[in-house]
Design a protein around this motif. Structure first.
Motif, PDB file in Angstrom:
ATOM      1  N   VAL A  65       0.503  -1.196  -0.132  1.00 26.70           N
ATOM      2  CA  VAL A  65       0.311   0.444  -0.096  1.00 26.70           C
ATOM      3  C   VAL A  65       0.561   1.049  -0.032  1.00 26.70           C
ATOM      4  CG1 VAL A  65      -1.542   0.902   1.388  1.00 26.70           C
ATOM      5  CG2 VAL A  65      -1.623  -1.411   0.967  1.00 26.70           C
ATOM      6  N   ILE A  66       1.940   1.335   0.974  1.00 24.75           N
ATOM      7  CA  ILE A  66       2.396   2.359   0.910  1.00 24.75           C
ATOM      8  C   ILE A  66       3.500   2.759  -0.486  1.00 24.75           C
ATOM      9  CG2 ILE A  66       4.945   3.431   1.852  1.00 24.75           C
ATOM     10  CD1 ILE A  66       4.129   2.158   4.916  1.00 24.75           C
ATOM     11  N   GLY A  67       3.900   1.960  -0.956  1.00 24.44           N
ATOM     12  CA  GLY A  67       4.444   2.049  -1.739  1.00 24.44           C
ATOM     13  C   GLY A  67       3.235   2.075  -3.749  1.00 24.44           C
ATOM     14  N   MET A  68       2.467   2.021  -3.566  1.00 23.86           N
ATOM     15  CA  MET A  68       1.401   2.498  -4.683  1.00 23.86           C
ATOM     16  C   MET A  68       0.809   4.193  -3.719  1.00 23.86           C
ATOM     17  SD  MET A  68      -1.882   0.199  -4.657  1.00 23.86           S
ATOM     18  CE  MET A  68      -2.588   1.146  -3.249  1.00 23.86           C
ATOM     19  N   ILE A  69       0.898   4.961  -2.748  1.00 30.66           N
ATOM     20  CA  ILE A  69       0.680   5.716  -2.241  1.00 30.66           C
ATOM     21  C   ILE A  69       1.892   6.814  -2.615  1.00 30.66           C
ATOM     22  CG2 ILE A  69       0.657   7.669  -0.584  1.00 30.66           C
ATOM     23  CD1 ILE A  69      -2.075   6.050  -0.525  1.00 30.66           C
ATOM     24  N   SER A  70       2.866   6.305  -2.871  1.00 27.25           N
ATOM     25  CA  SER A  70       4.543   7.459  -2.843  1.00 27.25           C
ATOM     26  C   SER A  70       4.071   7.851  -4.656  1.00 27.25           C
ATOM     27  CB  SER A  70       5.384   6.760  -2.830  1.00 27.25           C
ATOM     28  OG  SER A  70       6.169   7.211  -3.086  1.00 27.25           O
ATOM     29  N   GLY A  71       3.699   6.699  -5.671  1.00 24.48           N
ATOM     30  CA  GLY A  71       3.962   6.792  -6.878  1.00 24.48           C
ATOM     31  C   GLY A  71       2.838   7.962  -7.703  1.00 24.48           C
ATOM     32  N   LYS A  72       1.725   8.153  -6.932  1.00 25.60           N
ATOM     33  CA  LYS A  72       0.412   8.392  -6.933  1.00 25.60           C
ATOM     34  C   LYS A  72       0.681   9.859  -6.259  1.00 25.60           C
ATOM     35  CE  LYS A  72      -3.922   8.300  -7.857  1.00 25.60           C
ATOM     36  NZ  LYS A  72      -3.917   7.433  -9.268  1.00 25.60           N
ATOM     37  N   ILE A  73       1.415  10.453  -5.129  1.00 27.17           N
ATOM     38  CA  ILE A  73       1.620  11.474  -4.423  1.00 27.17           C
ATOM     39  C   ILE A  73       2.274  12.502  -5.849  1.00 27.17           C
ATOM     40  CG2 ILE A  73       2.709  13.382  -2.627  1.00 27.17           C
ATOM     41  CD1 ILE A  73       1.631  10.883  -0.784  1.00 27.17           C
ATOM     42  N   ASP A  74       3.751  11.708  -6.366  1.00 30.74           N
ATOM     43  CA  ASP A  74       4.076  12.282  -7.663  1.00 30.74           C
ATOM     44  C   ASP A  74       3.742  12.551  -8.593  1.00 30.74           C
ATOM     45  OD1 ASP A  74       6.348  11.614  -5.793  1.00 30.74           O
ATOM     46  OD2 ASP A  74       6.572   9.981  -6.103  1.00 30.74           O
ATOM     47  N   ASP A  75       2.767  12.086  -9.184  1.00 33.57           N
ATOM     48  CA  ASP A  75       1.957  12.191  -9.588  1.00 33.57           C
ATOM     49  C   ASP A  75       1.180  13.016 -10.213  1.00 33.57           C
ATOM     50  OD1 ASP A  75       2.663   9.260 -11.197  1.00 33.57           O
ATOM     51  OD2 ASP A  75       0.711   8.610 -11.436  1.00 33.57           O
ATOM     52  N   MET A  76       0.992  14.309  -9.186  1.00 34.99           N
ATOM     53  CA  MET A  76       0.576  15.129  -9.346  1.00 34.99           C
ATOM     54  C   MET A  76       0.939  16.494  -8.131  1.00 34.99           C
ATOM     55  SD  MET A  76      -3.216  13.602  -8.485  1.00 34.99           S
ATOM     56  CE  MET A  76      -2.975  12.321  -7.194  1.00 34.99           C
ATOM     57  N   PRO A  77       1.828  16.853  -9.218  1.00 36.63           N
ATOM     58  CA  PRO A  77       2.729  18.021  -8.016  1.00 36.63           C
ATOM     59  C   PRO A  77       2.294  18.983  -8.183  1.00 36.63           C
ATOM     60  CG  PRO A  77       4.047  17.842  -9.978  1.00 36.63           C
ATOM     61  CD  PRO A  77       2.633  16.646 -10.363  1.00 36.63           C
ATOM     62  N   GLU A  78       1.067  18.951  -8.643  1.00 41.41           N
ATOM     63  CA  GLU A  78       0.765  20.444  -9.079  1.00 41.41           C
ATOM     64  C   GLU A  78      -0.384  20.584  -8.359  1.00 41.41           C
ATOM     65  OE1 GLU A  78       1.673  23.293 -10.370  1.00 41.41           O
ATOM     66  OE2 GLU A  78       3.146  21.846 -11.382  1.00 41.41           O
ATOM     67  N   ALA A  79      -1.441  19.888  -6.964  1.00 40.75           N
ATOM     68  CA  ALA A  79      -2.062  19.892  -5.996  1.00 40.75           C
ATOM     69  C   ALA A  79      -2.730  20.916  -5.655  1.00 40.75           C
ATOM     70  CB  ALA A  79      -2.053  18.038  -5.660  1.00 40.75           C
ATOM     71  N   ARG A  80      -3.507  20.729  -4.915  1.00 42.03           N
ATOM     72  CA  ARG A  80      -4.003  22.191  -4.355  1.00 42.03           C
ATOM     73  C   ARG A  80      -3.370  21.460  -2.867  1.00 42.03           C
ATOM     74  NH1 ARG A  80      -9.557  25.267  -2.214  1.00 42.03           N
ATOM     75  NH2 ARG A  80      -8.376  27.257  -2.085  1.00 42.03           N
ATOM     76  N   GLY A  81      -3.800  20.457  -2.616  1.00 39.51           N
ATOM     77  CA  GLY A  81      -3.903  19.398  -1.653  1.00 39.51           C
ATOM     78  C   GLY A  81      -4.680  17.937  -1.694  1.00 39.51           C
ATOM     79  N   PHE A  82      -4.402  17.027  -0.805  1.00 41.77           N
ATOM     80  CA  PHE A  82      -4.431  15.210  -1.434  1.00 41.77           C
ATOM     81  C   PHE A  82      -5.513  15.536  -0.025  1.00 41.77           C
ATOM     82  CE2 PHE A  82      -0.701  15.389  -3.173  1.00 41.77           C
ATOM     83  CZ  PHE A  82      -0.782  14.856  -3.928  1.00 41.77           C
ATOM     84  N   ILE A  83      -7.052  14.613  -0.296  1.00 35.55           N
ATOM     85  CA  ILE A  83      -7.396  13.600   0.563  1.00 35.55           C
ATOM     86  C   ILE A  83      -7.200  12.403   0.710  1.00 35.55           C
ATOM     87  CG2 ILE A  83      -9.258  14.084  -1.282  1.00 35.55           C
ATOM     88  CD1 ILE A  83     -11.142  13.551   1.558  1.00 35.55           C
ATOM     89  N   PHE A  84      -6.934  11.972   2.334  1.00 38.34           N
ATOM     90  CA  PHE A  84      -6.422  10.649   2.142  1.00 38.34           C
ATOM     91  C   PHE A  84      -7.528   9.676   2.545  1.00 38.34           C
ATOM     92  CE2 PHE A  84      -2.402  12.741   1.950  1.00 38.34           C
ATOM     93  CZ  PHE A  84      -2.007  12.266   0.953  1.00 38.34           C
ATOM     94  N   ASP A  85      -8.280   9.145   1.615  1.00 38.24           N
ATOM     95  CA  ASP A  85      -9.576   8.277   2.023  1.00 38.24           C
ATOM     96  C   ASP A  85      -9.155   6.946   2.297  1.00 38.24           C
ATOM     97  OD1 ASP A  85     -11.809   6.709   1.377  1.00 38.24           O
ATOM     98  OD2 ASP A  85     -12.334   7.587   0.052  1.00 38.24           O
ATOM     99  N   GLY A  86      -8.709   6.565   3.450  1.00 35.28           N
ATOM    100  CA  GLY A  86      -9.089   4.958   3.760  1.00 35.28           C
ATOM    101  C   GLY A  86      -7.360   4.129   3.731  1.00 35.28           C
ATOM    102  N   PHE A  87      -6.835   5.661   4.171  1.00 31.89           N
ATOM    103  CA  PHE A  87      -5.175   5.569   4.376  1.00 31.89           C
ATOM    104  C   PHE A  87      -4.709   6.874   5.232  1.00 31.89           C
ATOM    105  CE2 PHE A  87      -1.551   6.275   3.491  1.00 31.89           C
ATOM    106  CZ  PHE A  87      -0.389   5.852   3.105  1.00 31.89           C
ATOM    107  N   PRO A  88      -3.765   6.663   6.292  1.00 29.39           N
ATOM    108  CA  PRO A  88      -3.312   5.401   6.841  1.00 29.39           C
ATOM    109  C   PRO A  88      -3.977   4.785   7.379  1.00 29.39           C
ATOM    110  CG  PRO A  88      -2.390   7.047   7.939  1.00 29.39           C
ATOM    111  CD  PRO A  88      -3.616   7.651   7.382  1.00 29.39           C
TER     112      PRO A  88
END
Ligand code: B4P
Length: 194
Positions: A65-88
């Motif tokens: 799960v951690i490996g999957m999340i890391s890639g996903k954050i890197d994919d969106m450098p311009e994001a205003r922010g993230f909502i983490f749903d069901g993680f951690p």
């Protein structure tokens, strides 16, 4: 950047409320459940491995799960922010997320914990199972998912409480009412865009 964790047991409304929050505040939605189900439906090696755990109502191993999340954050450098749903969902995942965000010079700002009585959770998920086609939405697996939550995930709440970031939200009201309550907390950090 504003980063929010939506926390709570299976069926507490994390996915449901995320949709509203994403539209209202223009945040990027990261749901580990959705990401895992996507891997399962594409029959990837990760999905095949994850399915074994998900079908039994168990948590998928942290490293996957951690490996999957890391890639996903890197994919969106311009994001205003993230909502983490069901993680951690474990303390390990929470520590890993803090490290990942620190590396990107950001952090979790707020953790909203949706609280719903267990009988309502079971009712909601059994009802969803009638149409969702999800192999984990049947009463036997739902009961195991809830047990797994109390054992491994609930302790994560005190991790964030110790950081002064946790807010408890009554999640057993109608969807719009719960959204209003969540918004009151988010508005202290971020203005709505919609
Ligand atoms: P998830 O996909 O995260 O699923 P969930 O906890 O069941 O859903 P959620 O709380 O989002 O409920 P929803 O809004 O849909 O996880 C599935 C599995 O993936 C886990 O069991 C695990 O195996 C694996 N997994 C995921 N993340 C992982 C991680 N980080 N680590 C390890 N393993 C991981 O709401 C449910 C229903 O309630 C809906 O039908 C909705 O319409 C209804 N509802 C919502 N709010 C309501 C309200 N206020 N009133 C009435 N009904 C409401």
């Amino acid at each position: 950047m504003f980063n929010l964790v939506l926390f709570g047991p299976p069926g507490s409304g994390k996915g449901t409320q995320s949709e509203n929050i994403v539209t209202t505040y223009n945040l990027q939605h990261i749901s580990t459940g959705d990401l895992l189900r996507d891997e399962v439906s594409r029959h990837t090696p990760l999905g095949t491995e994850a399915k074994k755990y998900m079908d039994q109502g168990m948590l998928v191993p942290d490293e996957v799960v951690i490996g999957m999340i890391s890639g996903k954050i890197d994919d969106m450098p311009e994001a205003r922010g993230f909502i983490f749903d069901g993680f951690p969902r474990t303390r390990n995942q929470a520590e890993a997320l803090d490290k990942l965000l620190e590396f990107k010079n950001t952090r979790i700002n707020l953790v909203l914990s949706l609280e719903v009585p267990e009988t309502d959770l079971i009712k909601r998920l059994v009802t969803r199972g009638e149409t969702s086609g999800r192999s984990d939405d049947n009463e036997e697996v739902i009961t195991r998912r809830i047990k797994e939550y109390y054992l491994k995930t609930q302790p994560v709440a005190s991790y964030y409480d110790n950081q002064g970031k946790l807010e408890h939200i009554a999640g057993d009201h109608p969807i719009p009412e719960t959204f209003k309550t969540l918004s009151k907390h988010i508005n202290k950090y971020l203005l709505p865009v919609a």
